[in-house]
Design an enzyme around this catalytic site. Structure first.
Site, short mmCIF file in Angstrom:
data_model
loop_
_atom_site.label_atom_id
_atom_site.label_comp_id
_atom_site.label_asym_id
_atom_site.label_seq_id
_atom_site.Cartn_x
_atom_site.Cartn_y
_atom_site.Cartn_z
N HIS A 16 0.84 -0.95 0.08
CA HIS A 16 -0.04 -0.07 0.08
C HIS A 16 1.01 1.27 0.11
CE1 HIS A 16 -3.71 2.20 1.81
NE2 HIS A 16 -3.17 2.84 1.01
N ARG A 21 1.18 4.67 0.05
CA ARG A 21 0.76 5.87 0.72
C ARG A 21 1.53 7.03 0.18
NH1 ARG A 21 -3.61 5.27 4.17
NH2 ARG A 21 -3.75 3.23 4.93
N HIS A 39 5.63 3.97 4.76
CA HIS A 39 6.23 2.52 4.87
C HIS A 39 6.59 2.32 3.39
CE1 HIS A 39 1.94 1.83 3.77
NE2 HIS A 39 1.46 2.12 4.99
N HIS A 77 -7.62 -7.99 7.04
CA HIS A 77 -7.67 -6.67 8.15
C HIS A 77 -7.83 -7.51 9.32
CE1 HIS A 77 -7.16 -2.33 8.94
NE2 HIS A 77 -7.57 -2.65 10.03
N ASP A 78 -6.88 -7.53 10.25
CA ASP A 78 -6.76 -8.11 11.48
C ASP A 78 -6.95 -9.67 11.50
OD1 ASP A 78 -6.36 -5.76 12.80
OD2 ASP A 78 -8.26 -5.42 13.62
N THR A 115 -4.54 3.73 9.14
CA THR A 115 -4.85 2.38 8.44
C THR A 115 -6.15 2.42 7.79
OG1 THR A 115 -4.41 0.07 8.50
CG2 THR A 115 -5.32 1.02 10.43
N GLY A 146 -0.54 -8.83 6.73
CA GLY A 146 0.36 -8.26 7.06
C GLY A 146 0.92 -8.15 8.38
N HIS A 147 0.18 -7.26 9.21
CA HIS A 147 0.43 -6.96 10.54
C HIS A 147 0.71 -8.26 11.45
CE1 HIS A 147 0.76 -4.34 14.06
NE2 HIS A 147 0.13 -5.09 14.77
N GLU A 197 -2.56 -1.87 -2.97
CA GLU A 197 -3.71 -1.21 -2.48
C GLU A 197 -3.57 0.24 -2.52
OE1 GLU A 197 -4.71 -4.59 0.98
OE2 GLU A 197 -3.52 -2.59 1.38
#
Length: 238
Positions: free
Chosen positions: A43, A45, A50, A190-191, A100, A213-214, A70
C-alpha cells in the site's frame, strides 16, 4: 484453497525507522514467495511512511506470484497503476492521513466516483477489487460498478471472534454468499491471524484470497518468516 498474499508494509515501516535498506523490502518479498506466499501486497501511501514509490517499481521487477497494490484512487495512485500494471488493484476509501484502512466503500453513495475509476483500471488489464464492509446492499452496489472482486473488511469479524465466532461471521457469510451468487470474486483482509483465519475460510470456502500483514509480521518475530508463512498456509487448508 484460499490464496495467501503477504502484505509487506510493516517490513518497510521497520526499514524506514532507521533509514538505509535493512530489512530489504525487495528481498523479503522474494523470500516470502520462496517460503510459499502466493502473492505480495503493498500500500504505497503518498507520505511514504512505509512502502515508497521506488519500492513499487523495484518490486514489480521481482514479484513472480500475484502483485496486489492497494490504495486510494487519486491521480498519483492511478499513475502508478498505469506504469506498473500489477495483477490486482485494491481500492480503499481512506484518505492519505489515516493510520490504516478503517472503513469500506459505500458502493451506492459513491457509485458515480467509483464507476469510471474501475472502468479505467480494467482497461489497463488489471483486476479490480474494492474494500467493503459485509453488507448485502453494498455487495449488490459493487456488482453494479463492474468490479471483479470485493475485499471484505474483517476488523469487525476479528474483534468479535473471541466472544462468539458464530456471531462474528454471520454478516460476512451473508455478504459473501451474495457476492458468490452475483459472480464477484471475494478477498478478505484486516486483523486476520492464526487464531481466527481457519474459521473464516471454513465458513466461507469460496474466498479467493486473504491479504495479511501486521499479524503475520508480528508472528514472524517469534517463529521466523518461513515458518510463519507455512503456519498461515496450514490455516487456509479446509
Amino acid at each position: 484453497m484460499t490464496r495467501l498474499s503477504v502484505n509487506i508494509n510493516k517490513v518497510a515501516t521497520i526499514r524506514n525507522a532507521r533509514g538505509g535498506n535493512n530489512p530489504n523490502v525487495v528481498q523479503v518479498a522474494m523470500d516470502a514467495e520462496r517460503f510459499g506466499a502466493q502473492g505480495i501486497t503493498i500500500h504505497p501511501r503518498p507520505d511514504e511512511r512505509h512502502i515508497t514509490t521506488k519500492d513499487v517499481y523495484d518490486l514489480k521487477k521481482v514479484v513472480s506470484t500475484e502483485f496486489n497494490i492497494e490504495g486510494f484512487p487519486d491521480e498519483r495512485f492511478m499513475e502508478i497503476l498505469n506504469d506498473v500494471r500489477p495483477d490486482q488493484a485494491t481500492l480503499v476509501p481512506d484518505p492519505p492521513n489515516v493510520l490504516t484502512s478503517n472503513a469500506g466503500w459505500d458502493t451506492i453513495k459513491r457509485a458515480e466516483e467509483l464507476k469510471p475509476l474501475i472502468d479505467q483500471i480494467k482497461q489497463m488489464g488489471i483486476r479490480v477489487s474494492i474494500f467493503v464492509e459485509p453488507e448485502v446492499d453494498i455487495i449488490e452496489g459493487a456488482k453494479a460498478l463492474g468490479t471483479d472482486r470485493v475485499e471484505l473488511y474483517t476488523e469487525m469479524y476479528a474483534t468479535a471472534y473471541k466472544e462468539s465466532p458464530e456471531k462474528a461471521i454471520k454478516n460476512y457469510a451473508e455478504a459473501a454468499q451474495k457476492a458468490h451468487e452475483l459472480g464477484i470474486g471475494i478477498n478478505a483482509g484486516h486483523d486476520l491471524d492464526l487464531e481466527n483465519l481457519n474459521y473464516l475460510v471454513k465458513t466461507i470456502p469460496y474466498i479467493d484470497e486473504v491479504s495479511i500483514g501486521h499479524a503475520l509480521i508480528c508472528d514472524a518475530l517469534y517463529y521466523g518468516l518461513e515458518n510463519t508463512i507455512q503456519l498461515y498456509l496450514r490455516e487456509l487448508k479446509i
